[in-house]
Design an enzyme around this catalytic site. Structure first.
Site, PDB file in Angstrom:
ATOM      1  N   SER A 143       0.850  -1.192   0.000  1.00 49.55           N
ATOM      2  CA  SER A 143       0.000   0.000   0.000  1.00 49.55           C
ATOM      3  C   SER A 143       0.882   1.237   0.000  1.00 49.55           C
ATOM      4  CB  SER A 143      -0.896   0.007   1.243  1.00 49.55           C
ATOM      5  OG  SER A 143      -1.503   1.268   1.432  1.00 49.55           O
ATOM      6  N   TYR A 157      -2.042  -0.902  10.290  1.00 48.36           N
ATOM      7  CA  TYR A 157      -2.178  -1.272   8.878  1.00 48.36           C
ATOM      8  C   TYR A 157      -0.973  -0.788   8.079  1.00 48.36           C
ATOM      9  CZ  TYR A 157      -3.953  -1.347   4.092  1.00 48.36           C
ATOM     10  OH  TYR A 157      -4.095  -1.567   2.752  1.00 48.36           O
TER      11      TYR A 157
END
Length: 254
Positions: A143, A157
């Site tokens: 990401s 995350y």
């Protein structure tokens, strides 16, 4: 780009980016091995894809990537059923999380177990097969949030996705020699792409549709670059801004 990768494994394929990529690859005539926890959605997707593209094979299996023994078993079963695996897209991930120290350790722990330990199992299982075959393409879905530490609900995350990017780069470094020239490793760093996971986040003008995002992801995968920000614009530029910006500015953006 290398020769066509015909048999493709996609984890976390029952929704979101995994489902979108499955549709794109099916349209390209690739055989698919799809796995996820939600088998009802997998079955519906497999039915849709085989009806739309009767010349391809689509096989499905239940898989929770935190069951690490099952990861190895399922990947080997896929290999045997398809007669080999040409590409593994390690896409399964979890986006839940809460600010550190606010009493939600279990939620943050689940994110790490899925996005780091579960990913490690996927990479190990895939690379064992690729090393035996002396060929294959491992794709790790990280990401853009991996570029810097993020605050609040995204802290764990982002840390897990930084671990994912580092793991992929290390595997790539291991396989740069002529002896392993048939093995490629790609790290994908998606920005804001509409999915179940991003649906819980605040809307932003930078968000692209799931369909557009899936097309961009598949294009990057097919190019087999070492690293790709997706969509290329604006995330290739914004990632560099994030990398060097003061943490006070990063805090406002996360």
């Amino acid at each position: 780009m290398s020769t066509e990768r015909k048999n493709i494994v996609i984890t976390g394929a029952s929704a979101g980016l995994g489902e979108g990529m499955a549709r794109e690859f099916a349209a390209k005539g690739r055989n698919l091995a799809l796995c996820a926890r939600r088998t009802d959605r997998l079955a519906a997707l497999a039915k849709e894809l085989t009806e739309a593209h009767p010349d391809i094979t689509v096989t499905t299996k239940a898989l929770d990537v935190t069951d690490t023994d099952a990861v190895f078993r399922v990947f080997r079963e896929f290999r045997d059923e398809l007669g080999g695996i040409d590409r593994v897209i390690a896409n399964a991930g979890l986006g839940k999380g809460q600010p550190i120290g606010t009493g939600y350790f279990e939620a943050n722990k689940q994110t790490i177990e899925t996005n780091v330990i579960g990913l490690l199992a996927q990479c190990e299982a895939a690379m064992e097969i690729f090393r035996e075959q002396e060929a294959g393409h491992l794709v790790v879905v990280s990401s853009v949030s991996a570029v810097r530490g993020m605050r609040g609900n995204v802290t764990t995350y982002a840390a897990s996705k930084a671990a994912a990017a580092s793991l992929a780069e290390g595997i790539r470094a291991q396989h740069l020699s002529k002896d392993t020239a048939g093995i490629a490793v790609t790290t994908l760093l998606p920005g804001y792409i509409e999915s179940e996971m991003t649906g819980r986040a605040n809307k932003t003008p930078l968000m692209v549709s799931g369909e557009k995002g899936a097309k961009a992801l598949v294009s990057a995968i097919e190019a087999e670059k070492a690293k790709a920000y997706v969509p290329w614009w604006p995330w290739t530029v914004l990632a560099q801004v994030l990398r060097f910006a003061p943490l006070s500015l990063v805090r406002k953006l996360s």
